[in-house]
Design a protein around this motif. Structure first.
Motif, PDB file in Angstrom:
ATOM      1  N   ARG A 142       0.809  -1.200   0.000  1.00 31.86           N
ATOM      2  CA  ARG A 142       0.000   0.000   0.000  1.00 31.86           C
ATOM      3  C   ARG A 142       0.845   1.255   0.000  1.00 31.86           C
ATOM      4  NH1 ARG A 142      -4.565  -0.292   4.278  1.00 31.86           N
ATOM      5  NH2 ARG A 142      -3.995   1.500   5.520  1.00 31.86           N
ATOM      6  N   LEU A 156     -10.779  -2.551 -10.925  1.00 27.94           N
ATOM      7  CA  LEU A 156     -11.468  -1.381 -10.371  1.00 27.94           C
ATOM      8  C   LEU A 156     -12.654  -1.860  -9.546  1.00 27.94           C
ATOM      9  CD1 LEU A 156     -11.393   0.813 -13.573  1.00 27.94           C
ATOM     10  CD2 LEU A 156     -10.008   1.118 -11.528  1.00 27.94           C
ATOM     11  N   LEU A 157     -13.078  -1.036  -8.594  1.00 23.34           N
ATOM     12  CA  LEU A 157     -14.204  -1.422  -7.743  1.00 23.34           C
ATOM     13  C   LEU A 157     -15.510  -0.916  -8.347  1.00 23.34           C
ATOM     14  CD1 LEU A 157     -12.475  -0.575  -4.401  1.00 23.34           C
ATOM     15  CD2 LEU A 157     -13.043  -2.844  -5.222  1.00 23.34           C
ATOM     16  N   LEU A 203     -17.824   1.748  -6.619  1.00 26.19           N
ATOM     17  CA  LEU A 203     -17.375   3.128  -6.462  1.00 26.19           C
ATOM     18  C   LEU A 203     -17.361   3.821  -7.824  1.00 26.19           C
ATOM     19  CD1 LEU A 203     -14.329   2.677  -4.058  1.00 26.19           C
ATOM     20  CD2 LEU A 203     -16.741   2.882  -3.525  1.00 26.19           C
ATOM     21  N   LYS A 246     -13.987   8.786  -9.453  1.00 25.62           N
ATOM     22  CA  LYS A 246     -13.203   9.589  -8.514  1.00 25.62           C
ATOM     23  C   LYS A 246     -12.815   8.758  -7.299  1.00 25.62           C
ATOM     24  CE  LYS A 246     -13.118  13.690  -5.735  1.00 25.62           C
ATOM     25  NZ  LYS A 246     -13.782  14.895  -5.248  1.00 25.62           N
ATOM     26  N   GLU A 247     -13.804   8.045  -6.767  1.00 29.54           N
ATOM     27  CA  GLU A 247     -13.522   7.265  -5.565  1.00 29.54           C
ATOM     28  C   GLU A 247     -12.494   6.181  -5.833  1.00 29.54           C
ATOM     29  OE1 GLU A 247     -17.924   7.975  -3.639  1.00 29.54           O
ATOM     30  OE2 GLU A 247     -17.562   6.381  -5.059  1.00 29.54           O
ATOM     31  N   ILE A 275      -8.979   7.947  -6.003  1.00 30.92           N
ATOM     32  CA  ILE A 275      -8.389   8.443  -4.747  1.00 30.92           C
ATOM     33  C   ILE A 275      -8.249   7.348  -3.702  1.00 30.92           C
ATOM     34  CG2 ILE A 275      -9.268  10.780  -5.106  1.00 30.92           C
ATOM     35  CD1 ILE A 275     -11.384  10.178  -3.033  1.00 30.92           C
ATOM     36  N   LEU A 276      -8.693   6.146  -4.026  1.00 28.19           N
ATOM     37  CA  LEU A 276      -8.677   5.064  -3.038  1.00 28.19           C
ATOM     38  C   LEU A 276      -7.331   4.883  -2.319  1.00 28.19           C
ATOM     39  CD1 LEU A 276     -10.615   2.984  -1.886  1.00 28.19           C
ATOM     40  CD2 LEU A 276      -9.861   1.391  -3.622  1.00 28.19           C
ATOM     41  N   ALA A 288      -6.967   7.661   0.144  1.00 32.08           N
ATOM     42  CA  ALA A 288      -7.933   7.548   1.229  1.00 32.08           C
ATOM     43  C   ALA A 288      -7.536   6.441   2.191  1.00 32.08           C
ATOM     44  CB  ALA A 288      -9.325   7.271   0.663  1.00 32.08           C
ATOM     45  N   LEU A 289      -7.025   5.353   1.632  1.00 32.90           N
ATOM     46  CA  LEU A 289      -6.616   4.243   2.489  1.00 32.90           C
ATOM     47  C   LEU A 289      -5.515   4.668   3.438  1.00 32.90           C
ATOM     48  CD1 LEU A 289      -6.605   1.156   0.128  1.00 32.90           C
ATOM     49  CD2 LEU A 289      -8.183   1.683   1.961  1.00 32.90           C
ATOM     50  N   ARG A 306      -5.285   7.529   4.661  1.00 36.23           N
ATOM     51  CA  ARG A 306      -5.859   8.612   5.444  1.00 36.23           C
ATOM     52  C   ARG A 306      -5.134   9.939   5.219  1.00 36.23           C
ATOM     53  NH1 ARG A 306      -9.304   6.255   9.193  1.00 36.23           N
ATOM     54  NH2 ARG A 306      -9.049   4.021   9.302  1.00 36.23           N
ATOM     55  N   ARG A 320      -5.216   5.662 -10.810  1.00 38.39           N
ATOM     56  CA  ARG A 320      -5.212   5.180  -9.436  1.00 38.39           C
ATOM     57  C   ARG A 320      -3.816   4.723  -9.021  1.00 38.39           C
ATOM     58  NH1 ARG A 320      -8.480  -0.108  -8.143  1.00 38.39           N
ATOM     59  NH2 ARG A 320      -6.695  -1.019  -9.204  1.00 38.39           N
TER      60      ARG A 320
END
Ligand SMILES: Nc1ncnc2c1ncn2[C@@H]1O[C@H](COP(=O)(O)OP(=O)(O)OP(=O)(O)O)[C@@H](O)[C@H]1O
Ligand SMILES: [Mg+2]
Lengths: 256, 666
Positions: free
Chosen positions: A83, A95-96, A99, A102-103, A106-107, A110-111, A113, A155
């Motif tokens: 990570r 990809l998820l 989501l 954008k999500e 930025i994953l 975001a992970l 934090r 990503r």
């Protein structure tokens, strides 16, 4: 980051139907190198990348990154390492679906934090750079394959990884998008000394690398270093592909 | 080839199938046990007094049970077909004919049902004895429960197996067909916020008003016999709870998740960015199931509450009616003593109390009318010298107070009010008396209510009739034989009292007759000669045990069904949902974080229904607990239910994590 792969091997399947995906491969990738891995389908490119990127454990051998044997790490440490230091462009995008674009992009931030301002900044920068700003609110299953690939690339690059693993990053892209992405990869490779490992079938894509390793049937077949001239390098790669192809596929194209 | 396909899809979903098959087998086993109990000779022997009832009860219960189980199978069996949607569609794309795919759906169901039946029948054979022993234990019968399965039952089971399997398989085949016909899938859920938010708010309002109404019900319930208010309140609570829960699930849950998602500082930190969406998606799919489970859990809890209080009330009533194992009066005590001596009964204690019978008149509040009747009087000190258990259902009094012991006007609703202004023939009027329901020596020992009075009052009051009551407690029963009892039969009635009511109490009188009068006139009362309450106690225990057994079985079955529905919903993720978890892992999400998502999903799925069900079953307590505090036992019962339910949640989490992990290591 310096990567040293020592005698790794990997088998799939049970006794009778075992596939020796990787037989015995040793490699050395210097810090800041942009290395290409080429070979026919099923040669073991994805498997090799997966083992170096800790997504799979090799049956034998070691992978040493900056003096650290990552095959000895626990799953948890591996995940953390993955990570924090690595970025991935997978062959199947990964990809998820639940989501939006954008999500997804930025994953990684975001992970970790990261703070919101940084997230927005990096996101806008990446979208602009890869020319996909207008996609940012879209859902993944509304995208074309090429669009998905470039989102996956965004990503992978958003948190400026120290090592980038790219498995067929240009496979579904038109030549313009491919050129943008490759140029960017080359730039971060030069400027930020990001180590890049890229698997590809495409000679043009491979010609951006500083070195290309050819594998076939799970072993390293040969290796070409970029002489500094992209056209010449391209020529060499094509020739090597012909040699590996054993005359079948590539000879056909030559006869035309 | 098709064999292979079926085999593979069976093994792909083996965890889910295992749970489903176990739940079905349990249902089938229980059904078989209930069915075969109806014909069981040792049960009939043990329950001779309830003989005609057994067949009816077991037939009704097993019928009801079978119906519920069948609905469950239709409902849950459909999950598996839905789960294979993609596979079926791919088969069709690959050029497999439709009827072949439909046949695959059909055959799969047949196989699963057959396995479930085989296991269920084995379960039945193995556990019939065990269940029977449990039943006998609860009934406190010391008998060996013989295994017995009648030929007729086997025939019934067989036809049921064939019938139900056929129907289920056809239903699943039709479901497969429907999948093939409409290929489109709604992947992205359209959310109509303008509808959802008001609906959710309205749902909350409904639930809140239902709670307020429940609080009112706590206060109003005791008026049920003469006011329609409590019934209206109950009706409203049920309606508001059921509708409100659905609306909250439909509108409010997604809105909350959505708002959380919109707050970026929460949503964009760590894994939340994914887990909120994922959870929302999963909840959306399961809203109606959550609702269904909630309402059924509430029903189960209400059922348990009802059964508990029903049992309590009957038990109390029984206690107030039968305090001694054997009781007698002056006229019969001699004969009984002789008979007891003959068979060496082990007497644990003997009691005797002098009583006076006199005429009274008063205005009864519960029946709202004037009453004139004979009443049995007992002095305070005599009352206090009896065993404590005699006073359990009565208000406490001191040596200057009066206590009127009467029948409860209803089994369920005790109204602990005082009685006032009771006139007694040739004695001072009793201004106020406390009220109780436990008769010393049993309510059938004498006619009418009893009055405990201060010693002085007792000594100075006149008596129309004087008598003495005797009571025995034994170790291991009175051991009276059949022939002895026949001999004692002629002593059942000691004497008869014919009351001659005149305009005033002082002129009315009682005439005692030794011979049974020809006509049962309204004003003739019987004084019992003896009461053999020990055997009644036995009957009561047996009936009660049977009842407890059935209730326990039902609640366990309901719990298993509900738990397995939820577990299966969690296990049966769509492929793309578990792929997403795998993807997370690939981009460097730690295993513990993925685990956290699974934990959250499980907790939410299990927690939401139980919380809402508990809120609703509060009303059930209000209905039966009549304004008293919530008793310890009911909390225990609810606690037990929750623990079992939580156990299901835990199992579901374990299995579902195992499934995800297996996918990771592919
Ligand atoms: N999970 C797996 N299970 C079984 N065999 C596998 C698995 N993954 C890869 N293989 C086998 O290992 C060999 C190497 O596969 P790999 O995906 O590394 O090839 P590749 O070089 O990436 O091919 P492509 O160019 O098509 O991406 C193949 O023969 C493949 O069938
Ligand atoms: Mg590959």
């Amino acid at each position: 980051m310096q990567i040293a792969v020592k005698n790794i091997s990997k088998d799939f399947g049970k006794k009778r139907s075992t596939v020796h995906a990787i037989k015995d491969i040793s490699l050395k990738v210097e810090h800041g190198e942009f290395m290409g891995i080429m070979g026919p389908s099923g040669a073991g490119k994805t498997t090799l990348l997966n083992m170096i990127s800790t997504n799979e454990r090799p049956d034998h051998g070691q992978v040493i990154i900056d003096g650290l044997d990552i095959t000895q790490m626990h799953d948890r440490e591996q995940a953390k390492y993955r990570r924090n230091k690595m970025g991935f462009i997978y062959q199947s995008f990964e990809l998820l679906d639940s989501l939006n674009v954008k999500e997804n992009v930025i994953l990684p931030l975001a992970l970790n934090r990261s703070n919101k301002k940084l997230i927005e900044e990096r996101f806008n920068y990446m979208m602009q750079l890869l020319n996909i700003e207008k996609l940012s609110k879209r859902a993944i299953d509304e995208l074309s394959l090429g669009q998905r690939q470039i989102v996956a690339a965004a990503r992978a690059l958003i948190n400026s990884p120290e090592i980038l693993f790219a498995d067929e990053p240009t496979g579904s892209l038109d030549s313009k998008s491919a050129t943008i992405l490759l140029n960017y990869m080359q730039m971060i490779n030069k400027k930020e000394k990001t180590t890049i490992l890229m698997a590809t079938h495409d000679a043009f894509t491979a010609s951006y690398c500083s070195r290309v390793v050819f594998i076939k049937d799970g072993v390293v077949f040969s290796e070409i270093v970029n002489p500094g001239n992209r056209d010449k390098f391209f020529e060499q790669i094509i020739n090597m592909q012909r040699t590996i192809g054993g005359g079948d596929y590539f000879n056909v194209s030559k006869n035309y | 080839m098709y064999q292979k396909i079926i085999k593979r899809s069976l093994s792909n979903m083996r965890d889910s199938y295992l749970i489903y098959i176990l739940a079905c087998s349990f249902a089938i086993g229980v059904f078989g046990i209930l069915l075969s109990m109806g014909d069981n000779p040792s049960l009939h022997y043990a329950l001779r007094w309830w003989d005609t009832l057994i067949d009816d009860i077991t037939a009704m219960m097993s019928g009801l049970f079978a119906l519920c189980a069948f609905v469950y199978m239709i409902y849950v069996g459909g999950f598996f077909i839905k789960q294979q949607r993609n596979e079926f569609l791919t088969f069709e794309k690959l050029g497999m004919q439709r009827w072949v795919i439909v046949a695959i759906g059909f055959i799969q169901t047949v196989i699963v049902q057959a396995i479930a039946w085989i296991i269920g029948l084995i379960f039945m054979f193995v556990f019939q004895k065990f269940m029977g022993m449990l039943l006998f234990y609860l009934m406190q019968v010391r008998l060996n429960f013989e295994m017995y399965i009648g030929l007729q039952n086997i025939g019934q089971l067989f036809t049921l197996f064939i019938g139900s399997t056929l129907i289920l398989s056809v239903i699943n085949a039709v479901k497969t067909m429907r999948i093939l016909q409409k290929k489109k899938r709604k992947n992205s859920v359209k959310t109509r916020w303008r509808l959802k938010i008001p609906a959710g708010v309205f749902g909350i309002v409904l639930l809140l008003t239902a709670q307020v109404c429940t609080l009112c019900l706590f206060k109003d319930m005791h008026t049920v016999s003469y006011s329609s208010r409590p019934m209206m309140e109950i009706g409203y609570i049920m309606g508001a709870d059921i509708l409100g829960t659905y609306l909250v699930y439909y509108g409010f849950l997604p809105s909350v998740l959505n708002i959380m998602e919109k707050i970026h500082s929460v949503a964009y930190s760590g894994i939340n960015i994914f887990s909120f969406k994922y959870m929302k998606e999963r909840l959306f799919q399961n809203i109606s199931i959550l609702w269904f489970v909630t309402e059924l859990s509430a029903l189960a809890l209400a059922l348990l509450t009802f059964c508990y209080f029903g049992y309590q009330a009957v038990h109390q009533n029984y206690n107030s009616a039968y305090p001694f194992e054997l009781a007698a009066n002056e006229d019969t005590v001699k004969v009984i003593r002789e008979e007891l001596k003959k068979n060496d009964a082990k007497v644990k204690g003997t009691y005797k109390t002098a009583v006076k019978i006199n005429l009274v008149s008063y205005y009864s509040k519960s029946s709202q009318s004037y009453i004139r009747q004979p009443m049995t009087f007992m002095s305070y000190s005599a009352y206090k010298s009896l065993p404590k258990r005699m006073r359990k259902g009565n208000s406490n009094i001191n040596s200057h107070q009066f206590l009127k012991i009467d029948y409860k006007s209803s089994v369920m609703y005790g109204n602990q009010e005082k009685e006032h202004d009771i006139e007694v023939k040739n004695a001072p009027m009793i201004q106020s008396a406390k009220v109780g329901y436990s008769f010393p020596y049993g309510s059938s020992m004498h006619f009418g209510p009893m009055m405990i009075v201060p010693n002085k009052y007792y000594q100075s009051m006149p008596a129309e009739v004087k008598d003495t009551f005797y009571g025995w407690d034994f170790k291991k029963g009175d051991r009276l034989s059949h022939s002895q009892l026949q001999k004692l039969n002629s002593y059942r009635d000691a004497y008869y009292m014919k009351v001659d009511f005149k305009s005033s109490l002082s002129r009315s009188s009682i005439k005692v007759m030794k011979k049974e009068p020809n006509k049962y006139a309204a004003s003739t009362y019987t004084q019992a000669g003896f009461l053999r309450q020990g055997s009644l106690k036995k009957h009561f225990k047996q009936g009660g045990g049977f009842y407890l057994f059935i209730v326990a079985l039902y609640s366990v079955a309901l719990l298993i069904a509900l738990g397995s529905v939820l577990t299966l919903r969690i296990l049966l993720r769509d492929d793309y949902q578990s792929n997403q978890l795998r993807t997370l892992q690939k981009i460097g999400v730690e295993e513990t974080e993925v685990k956290k998502i699974i934990i959250r999903e499980n907790t939410l799925t299990f927690l939401i229904p139980i919380v809402f069900a508990l809120i609703q079953s509060f009303a059930a307590i209000a209905m039966f607990d009549f304004g008293r505090h919530i008793s310890k036992n009911i909390i225990l019962i609810y606690g037990g239910y929750i623990v079992l339910y939580a156990l299901f949640g835990l199992i579901s989490y374990k299995v579902s994590w195992r499934g995800v992990k297996q996918k990771f290591n592919l």
